[in-house]
Design an enzyme around this catalytic site. Structure first.
Site, mmCIF file in Angstrom:
data_model
loop_
_atom_site.group_PDB
_atom_site.id
_atom_site.type_symbol
_atom_site.label_atom_id
_atom_site.label_comp_id
_atom_site.label_asym_id
_atom_site.label_seq_id
_atom_site.Cartn_x
_atom_site.Cartn_y
_atom_site.Cartn_z
ATOM 1 N NE ARG A 15 -1.231 2.501 2.926
ATOM 2 C CZ ARG A 15 -0.703 3.617 3.409
ATOM 3 N NH1 ARG A 15 -0.577 4.702 2.653
ATOM 4 N NH2 ARG A 15 -0.237 3.667 4.656
ATOM 5 C CG ASP A 16 3.010 4.441 3.052
ATOM 6 O OD1 ASP A 16 3.008 5.303 2.164
ATOM 7 O OD2 ASP A 16 3.188 4.718 4.252
ATOM 8 C CG HIS A 212 3.491 4.934 9.252
ATOM 9 N ND1 HIS A 212 2.834 3.916 8.601
ATOM 10 C CD2 HIS A 212 3.794 5.829 8.278
ATOM 11 C CE1 HIS A 212 2.747 4.173 7.318
ATOM 12 N NE2 HIS A 212 3.322 5.338 7.089
ATOM 13 C CG HIS A 214 7.281 7.894 5.305
ATOM 14 N ND1 HIS A 214 7.104 7.366 4.057
ATOM 15 C CD2 HIS A 214 6.108 7.701 5.960
ATOM 16 C CE1 HIS A 214 5.870 6.884 3.946
ATOM 17 N NE2 HIS A 214 5.239 7.076 5.090
ATOM 18 C CB CYS A 245 2.769 10.483 1.295
ATOM 19 S SG CYS A 245 1.074 11.062 1.369
ATOM 20 C CG ASN A 254 6.434 3.207 5.012
ATOM 21 O OD1 ASN A 254 5.859 2.961 3.981
ATOM 22 N ND2 ASN A 254 5.854 3.796 6.030
HETATM 23 P P1 HMG Z 1 -13.172 14.155 -2.955
HETATM 24 O O1 HMG Z 1 -12.841 14.503 -4.374
HETATM 25 O O2 HMG Z 1 -13.394 15.274 -1.988
HETATM 26 O O3 HMG Z 1 -14.382 13.117 -2.802
HETATM 27 O O4 HMG Z 1 -12.000 13.231 -2.415
HETATM 28 P P2 HMG Z 1 -15.779 12.973 -3.445
HETATM 29 O O5 HMG Z 1 -16.622 12.306 -2.422
HETATM 30 O O6 HMG Z 1 -16.208 14.260 -4.054
HETATM 31 O O7 HMG Z 1 -15.509 11.918 -4.625
HETATM 32 C C1 HMG Z 1 -14.776 12.218 -5.777
HETATM 33 C C2 HMG Z 1 -14.803 11.010 -6.700
HETATM 34 O O8 HMG Z 1 -14.094 9.928 -6.094
HETATM 35 C C3 HMG Z 1 -16.216 10.473 -6.947
HETATM 36 O O9 HMG Z 1 -16.186 9.869 -8.232
HETATM 37 C C4 HMG Z 1 -16.374 9.404 -5.905
HETATM 38 O O10 HMG Z 1 -17.310 8.407 -6.233
HETATM 39 C C5 HMG Z 1 -14.984 8.803 -5.876
HETATM 40 P P3 HMG Z 1 -16.889 10.594 -9.505
HETATM 41 O O11 HMG Z 1 -18.315 10.780 -9.091
HETATM 42 O O12 HMG Z 1 -16.143 11.899 -9.660
HETATM 43 O O13 HMG Z 1 -16.666 9.615 -10.612
HETATM 44 N N1 HMG Z 1 -14.662 8.219 -4.583
HETATM 45 C C6 HMG Z 1 -14.157 6.985 -4.431
HETATM 46 N N2 HMG Z 1 -13.841 6.026 -5.329
HETATM 47 C C7 HMG Z 1 -13.330 4.869 -4.820
HETATM 48 N N3 HMG Z 1 -13.111 4.658 -3.490
HETATM 49 C C8 HMG Z 1 -13.402 5.601 -2.592
HETATM 50 C C9 HMG Z 1 -13.959 6.817 -3.057
HETATM 51 N N4 HMG Z 1 -14.366 7.943 -2.422
HETATM 52 C C10 HMG Z 1 -14.796 8.782 -3.371
HETATM 53 N N5 HMG Z 1 -13.192 5.377 -1.296
HETATM 54 C C11 HMG Z 1 -11.253 11.414 -1.040
HETATM 55 C C12 HMG Z 1 -12.002 12.734 -1.095
HETATM 56 C C13 HMG Z 1 -11.037 11.095 0.429
HETATM 57 C C14 HMG Z 1 -12.074 10.338 -1.712
HETATM 58 C C15 HMG Z 1 -9.893 11.608 -1.796
HETATM 59 O O14 HMG Z 1 -9.267 12.740 -1.287
HETATM 60 C C16 HMG Z 1 -8.984 10.432 -1.639
HETATM 61 O O15 HMG Z 1 -9.275 9.349 -2.109
HETATM 62 N N6 HMG Z 1 -7.814 10.642 -0.990
HETATM 63 C C17 HMG Z 1 -6.862 9.560 -0.742
HETATM 64 C C18 HMG Z 1 -5.474 10.121 -0.654
HETATM 65 C C19 HMG Z 1 -4.505 9.026 -0.331
HETATM 66 O O16 HMG Z 1 -4.756 7.851 -0.569
HETATM 67 N N7 HMG Z 1 -3.332 9.410 0.212
HETATM 68 C C20 HMG Z 1 -2.313 8.450 0.574
HETATM 69 C C21 HMG Z 1 -2.686 7.625 1.740
HETATM 70 S S1 HMG Z 1 -2.397 8.437 3.304
HETATM 71 C C22 HMG Z 1 -0.722 8.154 3.614
HETATM 72 O O17 HMG Z 1 -0.023 7.662 2.781
HETATM 73 C C23 HMG Z 1 -0.199 8.483 4.985
HETATM 74 C C24 HMG Z 1 0.026 7.236 5.846
HETATM 75 O O18 HMG Z 1 0.892 6.339 5.203
HETATM 76 C C25 HMG Z 1 0.627 7.649 7.198
HETATM 77 C C26 HMG Z 1 1.836 8.589 7.054
HETATM 78 O O19 HMG Z 1 2.813 8.214 6.379
HETATM 79 O O20 HMG Z 1 1.791 9.677 7.640
HETATM 80 C C27 HMG Z 1 -1.289 6.512 6.138
HETATM 81 MG MG MG Z 2 3.039 6.500 5.233
#
Ligand code: HMG
Ligand code: MG
Length: 312
Positions: A15-16, A212, A214, A245, A254
């Site tokens: 994933r990450d 966690h 990086h 990220c 990581n």
């Molecule tokens: P948004 O644009 O505000 O959401 O995004 P929305 O509700 O308006 O939806 C936009 C479109 O996405 C729509 O599709 C939804 O259906 C679809 P459209 O109608 O335009 O065709 N949608 C989805 N599709 C599939 N699965 C879903 C989903 N939700 C909506 N779950 C949202 C808001 C949260 C969805 C967006 O910002 C997002 O997906 N963000 C994810 C970002 C991400 O993955 N970042 C990396 C992970 S975090 C990380 O790495 C940190 C961590 O490792 C810890 C650390 O290191 O600190 C965990």
């Molecule tokens: Mg991370």
């Protein structure tokens, strides 16, 4: 505090590690079969927890668009938890339908990062998680929580330990069984890490907290030593140090799982994970992605299996 005798290693690479992979080895998208083979190899190392995919918007993170196929294609081992990251109810429904053993929700201790990463405020994100946690509970599925930017934010700069403690406690009180503290951009140092953990562990038990980290600034192993000394016994890591990220410019992967295992061995801390098999897996995926292996220990030891690059 004394060092723990056992550490649970939570493997992040599928994933990450892959969410931000832009290697042109496969024209941008890592094939589902490679992701599945990676998970299969990781499953043979002794790991008990692998974060296999994220059910997020494919418009935001295209590399995770095949999360359903990945989650459903895993050759499951009974003793391994295959978890999935989910930002909202839609993601949670899809993850549960695809048989995720556990789901994880994610917020941050910085408003600016939360906006960039999930397009809402910290408070809105917590409100979004309420139905996610309720749904998971109704399926008897545990929920993990993440707090990002615990040692610094790429947009806001410094982040106060008190704010990290506040968000962590909220997630814990909402029903997350474990909260992972993310140094998203790897700018933390051992003293900051210790101070942050001291603040957080006043409100949430130490055995419910994960580190966690990086490794962008090369501090992750030092930071882990500092928090292990404080009593942390859950560590997130990624084989070959894969990752970064998508919403944290410049963030590298990581800390490498191999490097963590070597540190733990040196401290006499058990993990149940085989370092040599992890090294082999790290070389295999690095070859596939045509990237330099990001584990210092793997590079130092060299390939344990000269056939690693040709056996799959
Ligand atoms: P948004 O644009 O505000 O959401 O995004 P929305 O509700 O308006 O939806 C936009 C479109 O996405 C729509 O599709 C939804 O259906 C679809 P459209 O109608 O335009 O065709 N949608 C989805 N599709 C599939 N699965 C879903 C989903 N939700 C909506 N779950 C949202 C808001 C949260 C969805 C967006 O910002 C997002 O997906 N963000 C994810 C970002 C991400 O993955 N970042 C990396 C992970 S975090 C990380 O790495 C940190 C961590 O490792 C810890 C650390 O290191 O600190 C965990
Ligand atoms: Mg991370």
């Amino acid at each position: 505090m004394a060092f723990p005798t056992h550490v649970k290693l939570v493997e992040m690479s599928p994933r990450d590690g892959l969410q931000n992979e832009s290697s042109d080895a496969f024209g941008g998208m890592v094939p589902t079969e490679i992701k599945l083979e990676l998970i299969h190899r990781l499953s043979n190392t002794g790991l008990t927890h692998i974060e296999a995919a994220s059910f997020v918007s494919p418009k935001w993170v295209p590399q995770m668009a095949d999360a359903k196929e990945v989650m459903q294609g895993i050759q499951r081992r009974e003793n391994i938890i295959y978890s999935a990251l989910t930002p909202n109810l839609k993601g949670a429904e899809n993850a549960i339908a695809a048989q995720a053993n556990e789901i994880a929700v994610f917020s941050a201790a910085s408003e600016a990062f939360t906006q960039k990463n999930i397009n809402c405020s910290i408070e809105e994100s917590l409100t979004r998680f309420e139905p996610v946690i309720a749904l998971a509970k109704s399926h008897n599925i545990p929920v993990r929580g993440y707090v990002s930017t615990v040692l610094g934010c790429p947009y806001q700069g410094a982040v106060s330990p008190e704010e990290v403690a506040r968000v962590t406690k909220r997630l814990y009180d909402m029903g997350c069984y474990e909260i992972s503290l993310g140094d998203t951009i790897g700018t933390g140092t051992p003293l900051n890490a210790k101070r942050m953990l001291e603040a957080v562990s006043r409100d949430v038990p130490m055995n419910k907290l994960a580190a966690h980290f990086h490794d962008t600034y090369g501090q992750a192993i030092g930071n882990l030593y500092a928090v292990l000394e404080e009593g942390i016994s859950i560590i997130d890591a990624s084989v070959a140090g894969l990752g970064g990220c998508p919403y944290a410019q410049g963030a590298s992967g990581n800390v490498a799982s191999e490097d963590v295992l070597y540190l733990l061995q040196g401290l006499g801390i058990e993990s149940g994970v085989d370092l040599e098999k992890m090294i082999e897996t790290g070389y295999w995926i690095s070859d596939k992605l045509k990237r330099k292996n990001g584990s210092k220990v793997a590079l130092g030891k060299g390939r344990t299996n000269p056939l690693a690059s040709t056996c799959g």
